[in-house]
Design a protein around this motif. Sequence first.
Motif, PDB file in Angstrom:
ATOM      1  N   GLY A  11       0.787  -1.244   0.000  1.00  0.00           N
ATOM      2  CA  GLY A  11       0.000   0.000   0.000  1.00  0.00           C
ATOM      3  C   GLY A  11       0.809   1.279   0.000  1.00  0.00           C
ATOM      4  N   SER A  39      -1.718  -6.546  -1.240  1.00  0.00           N
ATOM      5  CA  SER A  39      -1.972  -6.413   0.208  1.00  0.00           C
ATOM      6  C   SER A  39      -3.298  -5.671   0.400  1.00  0.00           C
ATOM      7  N   THR A  97       6.121  -1.196   0.943  1.00  0.00           N
ATOM      8  CA  THR A  97       6.004  -0.215   2.036  1.00  0.00           C
ATOM      9  C   THR A  97       7.063  -0.480   3.101  1.00  0.00           C
ATOM     10  N   THR A 100       5.885  -3.539   5.120  1.00  0.00           N
ATOM     11  CA  THR A 100       6.182  -4.871   4.567  1.00  0.00           C
ATOM     12  C   THR A 100       7.686  -5.143   4.595  1.00  0.00           C
TER      13      THR A 100
HETATM   14  C1  LIG Z   1      -2.567   7.316  -0.105  1.00  0.00           C
HETATM   15  C2  LIG Z   1      -1.624   6.509   0.718  1.00  0.00           C
HETATM   16  C3  LIG Z   1      -0.301   6.413   0.348  1.00  0.00           C
HETATM   17  C4  LIG Z   1       0.608   5.687   1.140  1.00  0.00           C
HETATM   18  N1  LIG Z   1       1.899   5.637   0.748  1.00  0.00           N
HETATM   19  C5  LIG Z   1       2.807   4.981   1.502  1.00  0.00           C
HETATM   20  C6  LIG Z   1       4.169   4.957   1.102  1.00  0.00           C
HETATM   21  O1  LIG Z   1       4.569   5.551   0.083  1.00  0.00           O
HETATM   22  N2  LIG Z   1       5.040   4.239   1.867  1.00  0.00           N
HETATM   23  C7  LIG Z   1       4.643   3.561   2.978  1.00  0.00           C
HETATM   24  O2  LIG Z   1       5.480   2.910   3.617  1.00  0.00           O
HETATM   25  N3  LIG Z   1       3.340   3.563   3.387  1.00  0.00           N
HETATM   26  C8  LIG Z   1       2.412   4.266   2.667  1.00  0.00           C
HETATM   27  N4  LIG Z   1       1.093   4.288   3.063  1.00  0.00           N
HETATM   28  C9  LIG Z   1       0.708   3.616   4.321  1.00  0.00           C
HETATM   29  C10 LIG Z   1       0.513   2.088   4.124  1.00  0.00           C
HETATM   30  O3  LIG Z   1      -0.531   1.828   3.215  1.00  0.00           O
HETATM   31  C11 LIG Z   1       0.212   1.425   5.492  1.00  0.00           C
HETATM   32  O4  LIG Z   1       1.370   1.515   6.297  1.00  0.00           O
HETATM   33  C12 LIG Z   1      -0.206  -0.025   5.386  1.00  0.00           C
HETATM   34  O5  LIG Z   1      -0.423  -0.540   6.680  1.00  0.00           O
HETATM   35  C13 LIG Z   1       0.827  -0.867   4.670  1.00  0.00           C
HETATM   36  O6  LIG Z   1       0.372  -2.220   4.620  1.00  0.00           O
HETATM   37  P1  LIG Z   1       1.082  -3.262   3.627  1.00  0.00           P
HETATM   38  O7  LIG Z   1       2.543  -3.163   3.880  1.00  0.00           O
HETATM   39  O8  LIG Z   1       0.526  -4.576   4.043  1.00  0.00           O
HETATM   40  O9  LIG Z   1       0.678  -2.902   2.245  1.00  0.00           O
HETATM   41  C14 LIG Z   1       0.168   5.028   2.298  1.00  0.00           C
HETATM   42  C15 LIG Z   1      -1.175   5.114   2.669  1.00  0.00           C
HETATM   43  C16 LIG Z   1      -2.054   5.872   1.900  1.00  0.00           C
HETATM   44  C17 LIG Z   1      -3.500   5.982   2.345  1.00  0.00           C
END
Ligand SMILES: Cc1cc2nc3c(=O)[nH]c(=O)nc-3n(C[C@H](O)[C@H](O)[C@H](O)COP(=O)(O)O)c2cc1C
Length: 236
Positions: A11, A39, A97, A100
């Motif tokens: 994300g 994810s 991210t 992750t």
């Molecule tokens: C619009 C938007 C953009 C995001 N961009 C980032 C990013 O560039 N880097 C990051 O580490 N988290 C970012 N996030 C936060 C992650 O989505 C959040 O930490 C999430 O829990 C990650 O889960 P995952 O690692 O399972 O995908 C963003 C969230 C939103 C709403």
Amino acid sequence: MKKTIAWGITGAGHFLISSFDVFGRVKYEYDIRVNTFLSSAAEEVVRMYGLEGQLETISSGDYLEEVFPETRQGKSWPKTGRFLLDKYDALIVSPATSNTVSKIAHGTADSLVSNAVAQAVKGGVPVYVVPVDIEGVVVSELPFGIDRELCRKCDPCPPRDNCPNNAITDQIDLLKCSGCGICRELCNFNAIKGGPVELKVRDIDARNVETMKGLEGITVLEKPEDVIDVVKEMLH
Ligand SMILES: Cc1cc2nc3c(=O)[nH]c(=O)nc-3n(C[C@H](O)[C@H](O)[C@H](O)COP(=O)(O)O)c2cc1C
């Protein structure tokens, strides 16, 4: 035989659009099957950036070209068992991210993408990760939002009244927004904006990337475009 890449999307807004551009090329220019693992945060963020339609063109839904959204999997991640069955030539997580990356660096496997990485390493499938937060300052892209200092609270409000997802009140509900951008065109006061924002990389995130670089079976790439070199090598 056609090569197959498993694509893990997490994300992150940063590197998201360029990852889609690269995986479009992987499919159409290099004729490689792309099976996507999303994810649950990626399910939301991909929609916010208006990329759902593009995802359907990259992973058509046929066998080994499916999209596996995390919210429709169980908690034991049965789909990642495929990494043990010699079905994939590589797993590429782009963008990854900091959340992750932290999980991967510490061996945690309790989410779809971190579990895919664990299974891929166990199955001898090479893993490539494109972290968003490597070091220093990164420039990320924000989804659409309302600048409340510019908003004149017009009534009728063309962006609100024409939003296909009813996502606009005095703010944009990003969980409803599909990133189409109609609102930005319709606001007479340029109060709706997305676009670049600078972020500092936390040292814990930079350290996690370094840890990940030392793990067996995992290669860290600096940017999504580096995936093309991996693909060329794979086809060599
Ligand atoms: C619009 C938007 C953009 C995001 N961009 C980032 C990013 O560039 N880097 C990051 O580490 N988290 C970012 N996030 C936060 C992650 O989505 C959040 O930490 C999430 O829990 C990650 O889960 P995952 O690692 O399972 O995908 C963003 C969230 C939103 C709403």
